[in-house]
Design a protein around this motif. Structure first.
Motif, PDB file in Angstrom:
ATOM      1  N   HIS A 112       0.753  -1.320   0.037  1.00  0.00           N
ATOM      2  CA  HIS A 112       0.150   0.218   0.182  1.00  0.00           C
ATOM      3  C   HIS A 112       0.800   1.105  -0.128  1.00  0.00           C
ATOM      4  O   HIS A 112       2.375   1.173  -0.046  1.00  0.00           O
ATOM      5  N   CYS A 121      -4.718   5.863   0.175  1.00  0.00           N
ATOM      6  CA  CYS A 121      -3.416   4.445  -0.144  1.00  0.00           C
ATOM      7  C   CYS A 121      -3.644   5.003  -1.532  1.00  0.00           C
ATOM      8  O   CYS A 121      -4.462   5.065  -2.122  1.00  0.00           O
ATOM      9  N   GLU A 140      -1.761   2.889  -3.765  1.00  0.00           N
ATOM     10  CA  GLU A 140      -0.784   2.256  -4.171  1.00  0.00           C
ATOM     11  C   GLU A 140      -2.036   1.129  -4.653  1.00  0.00           C
ATOM     12  O   GLU A 140      -2.506   0.945  -3.538  1.00  0.00           O
ATOM     13  N   CYS A 177      -3.786  -1.907  -4.556  1.00  0.00           N
ATOM     14  CA  CYS A 177      -3.765  -3.018  -3.252  1.00  0.00           C
ATOM     15  C   CYS A 177      -4.924  -3.874  -3.777  1.00  0.00           C
ATOM     16  O   CYS A 177      -4.684  -4.912  -2.616  1.00  0.00           O
ATOM     17  N   HIS A 231      -9.670  -0.910  -3.266  1.00  0.00           N
ATOM     18  CA  HIS A 231      -8.657   0.568  -2.932  1.00  0.00           C
ATOM     19  C   HIS A 231      -9.498   1.370  -3.274  1.00  0.00           C
ATOM     20  O   HIS A 231      -8.319   2.163  -2.196  1.00  0.00           O
ATOM     21  N   MET A 235     -10.024   3.379   0.862  1.00  0.00           N
ATOM     22  CA  MET A 235      -9.152   3.129   1.243  1.00  0.00           C
ATOM     23  C   MET A 235      -8.811   4.731   1.292  1.00  0.00           C
ATOM     24  O   MET A 235      -7.812   5.370   0.759  1.00  0.00           O
TER      25      MET A 235
HETATM   26 CU   LIG Z   1      -4.252   0.176  -0.394  1.00  0.00          CU
END
Ligand SMILES: [Cu+2]
Length: 258
Positions: A183, A218, A220, A222, A226, A229
């Motif tokens: 992440h 977040c 990245e 993931c 995602h 996040m």
């Molecule tokens: Cu993430």
């Protein structure tokens, strides 16, 4: 809201104020913006000026353009002009000097930017300096644990929360890791970002100068969750208010968080 003017003022007052990463990145951005604009204006104006200055003359009686009646060397002003396909050498009236000056200015700007940007990078990367100040508080160390699909924050006393509560005007040192996949933890307004990688701890620090609520995101990709996040889960508090919260019991903390 930070205007370029206030950034300039803060830039000038570097010696007095403590520089947060946000100051550093905002100043770096300002310097690149101003220099980039300046160089762009100079280059484009000079290009347009020369395009106009050396525009085609009127056609002659037979409709031909730019016909040279005499060889270049003999046309009176003693300037040997490059022929089609010939690479300019910078010789001739003022040519060598122009070439030298433009190369020197470019080199100074580029090398200056490299040294300037790299020194800022070293400053932001150096977390040891956070413990050096004699009259400043040590940073608050918080462990950030990322997992699919949320962040968890662990304070020095073991308090574990799902929202990041921090005091303003105190350096926050985050130690970022992940429990599953990669992440990336970031808070845009506070100019902090760090990779969250399993079995690895990445440090980053920041300092909030205003109370308020910010978003931890977040950065990245993931997994399927995602995009969830992110949320308003960073709460910057007055130092006293933060201490009251931090000193309260687990049960009381849970109540505050709702
Ligand atoms: Cu993430």
């Amino acid at each position: 809201m930070m205007t370029p003017g206030s950034a300039l003022l803060r830039h000038a007052a570097f010696a007095q104020v403590s520089r947060t990463p946000a100051d550093v990145f905002d100043n770096l951005y300002l310097v690149f913006l101003v220099l980039g604009t300046l160089v762009g204006v100079v280059v484009i104006s000079y290009t347009v000026y020369n395009a106009y200055k050396y525009r085609a003359s009127d056609p002659d009686a037979e409709g031909r353009y730019d016909v040279e009646e005499t060889p270049p060397e003999e046309d009176g002003d003693g300037v040997a002009r490059p022929q089609v396909g010939e690479i300019p050498t910078g010789s001739g009236k003022g040519g060598g000097k122009k070439l030298f000056v433009s190369f020197t200015i470019s080199a100074v700007i580029v090398l200056g930017l490299i040294v300037y940007a790299y020194s800022l990078f070293l400053y932001v990367e150096d977390t040891n300096q956070l413990y050096d100040g004699e009259d400043t508080e040590d940073p608050l160390e918080i462990q950030v644990v990322a997992e699919q699909f949320r962040f968890t924050y662990v304070y020095p006393d073991g308090t574990t929360t799902e929202e990041l509560r921090i005091p303003k005007d105190r350096p926050i040192l985050v130690n970022v890791t992940s429990q599953d996949v990669m992440h990336n933890f970031g808070i845009r307004e506070l100019r902090v970002k760090a990779d969250a990688i399993p079995n690895q701890y990445n440090e980053a620090w920041f300092q909030a100068e205003e109370t308020g609520t910010y978003e931890a995101i977040c950065y990245e990709l993931c997994g399927v969750g995602h995009s969830s996040m992110r949320g308003e889960e960073v709460i910057v508090m007055e130092p006293e208010e933060f201490n009251d919260w931090y000193d309260s019991s687990e049960a009381e903390k849970a109540e505050v968080s709702g």
